[in-house]
Design a protein around this motif. Structure first.
Motif, PDB file in Angstrom:
ATOM      1  N   SER A 246       2.320   1.919  -3.299  1.00 50.60           N
ATOM      2  CA  SER A 246       1.337   2.348  -4.270  1.00 50.60           C
ATOM      3  C   SER A 246       0.953   3.646  -4.362  1.00 50.60           C
ATOM      4  CB  SER A 246      -0.126   1.697  -4.086  1.00 50.60           C
ATOM      5  OG  SER A 246      -0.171   0.324  -4.454  1.00 50.60           O
ATOM      6  N   GLN A 247       1.081   4.183  -2.987  1.00 51.44           N
ATOM      7  CA  GLN A 247       1.018   5.814  -2.692  1.00 51.44           C
ATOM      8  C   GLN A 247       2.006   6.426  -3.208  1.00 51.44           C
ATOM      9  OE1 GLN A 247      -1.730   7.341  -1.464  1.00 51.44           O
ATOM     10  NE2 GLN A 247      -0.573   9.288  -1.554  1.00 51.44           N
TER      11      GLN A 247
ATOM     12  N   MET B 289       0.825   4.852   6.162  1.00 57.94           N
ATOM     13  CA  MET B 289      -0.268   3.925   5.891  1.00 57.94           C
ATOM     14  C   MET B 289      -0.828   3.243   6.991  1.00 57.94           C
ATOM     15  SD  MET B 289      -1.427   3.474   2.780  1.00 57.94           S
ATOM     16  CE  MET B 289      -0.177   4.421   1.929  1.00 57.94           C
TER      17      MET B 289
ATOM     18  N   ALA C 227       0.720  -1.151  -0.029  1.00 58.45           N
ATOM     19  CA  ALA C 227       0.006  -0.064   0.122  1.00 58.45           C
ATOM     20  C   ALA C 227       0.919   1.157  -0.076  1.00 58.45           C
ATOM     21  CB  ALA C 227      -0.894  -0.033   1.337  1.00 58.45           C
TER      22      ALA C 227
ATOM     23  N   LEU D 208       4.542  10.435   5.740  1.00 60.13           N
ATOM     24  CA  LEU D 208       3.523   9.778   5.260  1.00 60.13           C
ATOM     25  C   LEU D 208       3.368   8.516   5.915  1.00 60.13           C
ATOM     26  CD1 LEU D 208       1.676   9.347   2.502  1.00 60.13           C
ATOM     27  CD2 LEU D 208       3.963   8.223   1.580  1.00 60.13           C
TER      28      LEU D 208
ATOM     29  N   ALA E  67       2.164   6.578  -6.882  1.00 60.29           N
ATOM     30  CA  ALA E  67       1.038   7.531  -7.002  1.00 60.29           C
ATOM     31  C   ALA E  67       1.568   9.072  -7.357  1.00 60.29           C
ATOM     32  CB  ALA E  67      -0.527   7.314  -6.423  1.00 60.29           C
ATOM     33  N   GLU E  68       2.037   9.488  -6.146  1.00 61.47           N
ATOM     34  CA  GLU E  68       2.675  10.749  -6.095  1.00 61.47           C
ATOM     35  C   GLU E  68       3.794  11.067  -6.970  1.00 61.47           C
ATOM     36  OE1 GLU E  68       1.962  11.238  -1.007  1.00 61.47           O
ATOM     37  OE2 GLU E  68       4.026  11.547  -2.025  1.00 61.47           O
TER      38      GLU E  68
END
Length: 257
Positions: free
Chosen positions: A37-38, A252, A34, A250, A41-42
């Motif tokens: 993935s974040q 998760m 996860a 950050l 995406a950023e």
């Protein structure tokens, strides 16, 4: 003459390179996937000139899928060498157990049973008896585990460096020994040190980004940043993001243990 120290507020990453430093994973493939993935995406959204994703060690033990975590990291590094991984004390403890099945070592006492289970090996017979009576069971489990662990996993663990410097930041698993030059730090300190490092009041030549000692939330100090938020139990995996002079945390979040 001692090298002048740097304060977290003044620290900067390498020009044009966004950094993500991820704390201790301990078998939580769900949180690691996860987080990746974040991050991806950023990166896709912001299109930084360049980037690095740094993993601070302790990929195995305690959580449910150490094997899956190592598979994931091997594939990530193969896909893009900007995924960087450092060694943690549990990763070295896993290698040590594969070499010598000590019944009272780090692996057996602190989460290696779960690591073995992720490879389909059960070595759970009376953990309290492993300190003498069940050494034969440990040896039997060791033999099965040696056969079950892919050579690529052993090679991966052996390949891990113990520190990395990028911009004004020094990355390692546990921390550093104050008063010793960064390039002269011992492997033992880089993966094991705690109090003498945590309690040091002065600045270091670089901001030390580390894990190893669990905290409820990311610990941002003048001289260091701790991103070990006990992911295997809390369900919270944490990373430090550095983009030039900008810094942020950050997280998760998933299910707790």
């Amino acid at each position: 003459m001692a090298e002048p120290g740097i304060h977290f507020l003044d620290a900067q990453g390498p020009e044009g390179v966004r950094l993500y430093a991820i704390g201790d994973v301990h078998g939580r493939l769900d949180l690691l996937a996860a987080m990746h993935s974040q991050i991806m995406a950023e990166i896709e959204r912001d299109q930084p000139f360049d980037w690095r994703v740094i993993h601070l060690g302790d990929y195995v033990d305690r959580g449910p899928d150490s094997k899956g975590v190592i598979d994931f990291l091997i594939e990530a590094r193969k896909r893009d060498p900007r995924h960087l991984m450092l060694a943690g004390n549990h990763d070295i403890g896993f290698l040590d157990f594969l070499k010598t099945p000590a019944p009272d070592g780090l692996f057996v006492r602190f989460g290696g049973i779960q690591t073995a289970q992720s490879y389909g090996v059960a070595i759970t017979e009376g953990a309290s008896a492993w300190f003498g009576k069940a050494e034969a069971a440990v040896r039997k489990g060791h033999t099965a585990l040696v056969e079950a662990v892919p050579r690529s996993h052993v090679a991966f663990l052996r390949s891990l460096p113990f520190s990395l410097t990028l911009g004004d930041f020094f990355f390692c698993h546990a921390g550093i020994k104050p008063g010793v030059a960064l390039e002269r730090q011992s492997m033992q300190d880089l993966i094991w040190i705690r109090d003498v490092f945590h309690n040091h009041p002065g600045l270091f030549p670089k901001i030390i980004v580390h894990g190893h000692t669990p905290v409820a939330e990311a610990e941002v100090m003048a001289n260091r940043v701790n991103v070990d938020t006990l992911a295997w139990q809390s369900g919270i995996l944490t990373a430090l993001v550095v983009d030039g002079s900008d810094k942020r945390i950050l997280t998760m979040t998933g299910k707790g243990a």
